[in-house]
Each structure stands twice: as structure tokens, then as C-alpha cells.
Motif scaffolding. Structure first.
Motif, mmCIF file in Angstrom:
data_model
loop_
_atom_site.group_PDB
_atom_site.id
_atom_site.type_symbol
_atom_site.label_atom_id
_atom_site.label_comp_id
_atom_site.label_asym_id
_atom_site.label_seq_id
_atom_site.Cartn_x
_atom_site.Cartn_y
_atom_site.Cartn_z
ATOM 1 N N ARG A 126 7.121 2.359 -1.421
ATOM 2 C CA ARG A 126 7.220 3.746 -1.892
ATOM 3 C C ARG A 126 6.941 4.725 -0.758
ATOM 4 N NH1 ARG A 126 4.500 1.387 -6.314
ATOM 5 N NH2 ARG A 126 2.524 2.247 -5.590
ATOM 6 N N ILE A 127 5.993 4.377 0.115
ATOM 7 C CA ILE A 127 5.711 5.235 1.268
ATOM 8 C C ILE A 127 6.925 5.287 2.193
ATOM 9 C CG2 ILE A 127 4.309 5.423 3.369
ATOM 10 C CD1 ILE A 127 1.951 4.382 1.686
ATOM 11 N N TYR A 128 7.564 4.123 2.417
ATOM 12 C CA TYR A 128 8.752 4.099 3.276
ATOM 13 C C TYR A 128 9.875 4.943 2.671
ATOM 14 C CZ TYR A 128 12.863 2.566 5.770
ATOM 15 O OH TYR A 128 14.018 2.561 6.494
ATOM 16 N N ARG A 179 8.528 -1.329 -5.519
ATOM 17 C CA ARG A 179 7.414 -1.691 -6.389
ATOM 18 C C ARG A 179 6.089 -1.675 -5.645
ATOM 19 N NH1 ARG A 179 9.569 -7.148 -8.178
ATOM 20 N NH2 ARG A 179 11.175 -6.685 -6.673
ATOM 21 N N ARG A 180 6.120 -1.922 -4.361
ATOM 22 C CA ARG A 180 4.890 -1.938 -3.576
ATOM 23 C C ARG A 180 4.586 -0.548 -3.038
ATOM 24 N NH1 ARG A 180 4.852 -7.383 0.037
ATOM 25 N NH2 ARG A 180 4.837 -8.816 -1.715
ATOM 26 N N ARG A 181 3.310 -0.339 -2.772
ATOM 27 C CA ARG A 181 2.902 0.962 -2.244
ATOM 28 C C ARG A 181 3.562 1.239 -0.899
ATOM 29 N NH1 ARG A 181 -3.202 2.813 -0.738
ATOM 30 N NH2 ARG A 181 -2.730 5.013 -0.473
ATOM 31 N N SER A 182 3.617 0.219 -0.041
ATOM 32 C CA SER A 182 4.228 0.412 1.275
ATOM 33 C C SER A 182 5.710 0.745 1.143
ATOM 34 C CB SER A 182 4.039 -0.838 2.136
ATOM 35 O OG SER A 182 4.628 -1.965 1.518
#
Length: 76
Positions: A8-10, A3-6
Motif C-alpha cells: 500500500r505504501i508503494y 494487501r500488505r502495508r509495504s
């Protein structure tokens, strides 16, 4: 984490690193690096699935975090 941007990046980074590693192998066949990449993808998939399993109760959060941490460890 998804749910968090970090998060999704991971997740994108894990998928991209594993998929690109398959083409970079110079051994010409299946090796331990491929196995660890596939295992990392399976663990990340399981860590995404764990929060939906209500029978695990309060352990869901801890198991999901353990899965993400272990996938990071495998990719080191």
C-alpha cells in the motif's frame, strides 16, 4: 502487494510521485516524463488486475510481479 502495508505504501508512493511530477514540469507542456508517469500508472493498474484473470493460470503471480517491477524501473 496491495494487501500488505509495504504494498500500500508503494502504490501510494507511485500515485503521489506521478501526480506531483505533472505540476513540477517546467517545460510548459506534455513531455516524456509525463508519458512515463502515465505508463507507470497503467502498468500498476494492470498488475493489480492480473491476479483476477483466472485464464492466466499460474502465470498470474509472475505477471503481477513483473508489472510492479517494471513500474519501479520506469520511475527510476
Amino acid at each position: 502487494p496491495a494487501r500488505r502495508r509495504s504494498g500500500r505504501i508503494y502504490l501510494g508512493g507511485v500515485a503521489l510521485s506521478v501526480l506531483t511530477s505533472f505540476g513540477l514540469s517546467s517545460t510548459g507542456g506534455f513531455n516524456a516524463g509525463h508519458a512515463l508517469g502515465i505508463l507507470a500508472l497503467l502498468i500498476v493498474g494492470g498488475a493489480l488486475l492480473v491476479p483476477r484473470l483466472s485464464f492466466l493460470g499460474k502465470a498470474r503471480t509472475y505477471l503481477a510481479q513483473l508489472g510492479f517491477s517494471f513500474s519501479f524501473f520506469l520511475l527510476l
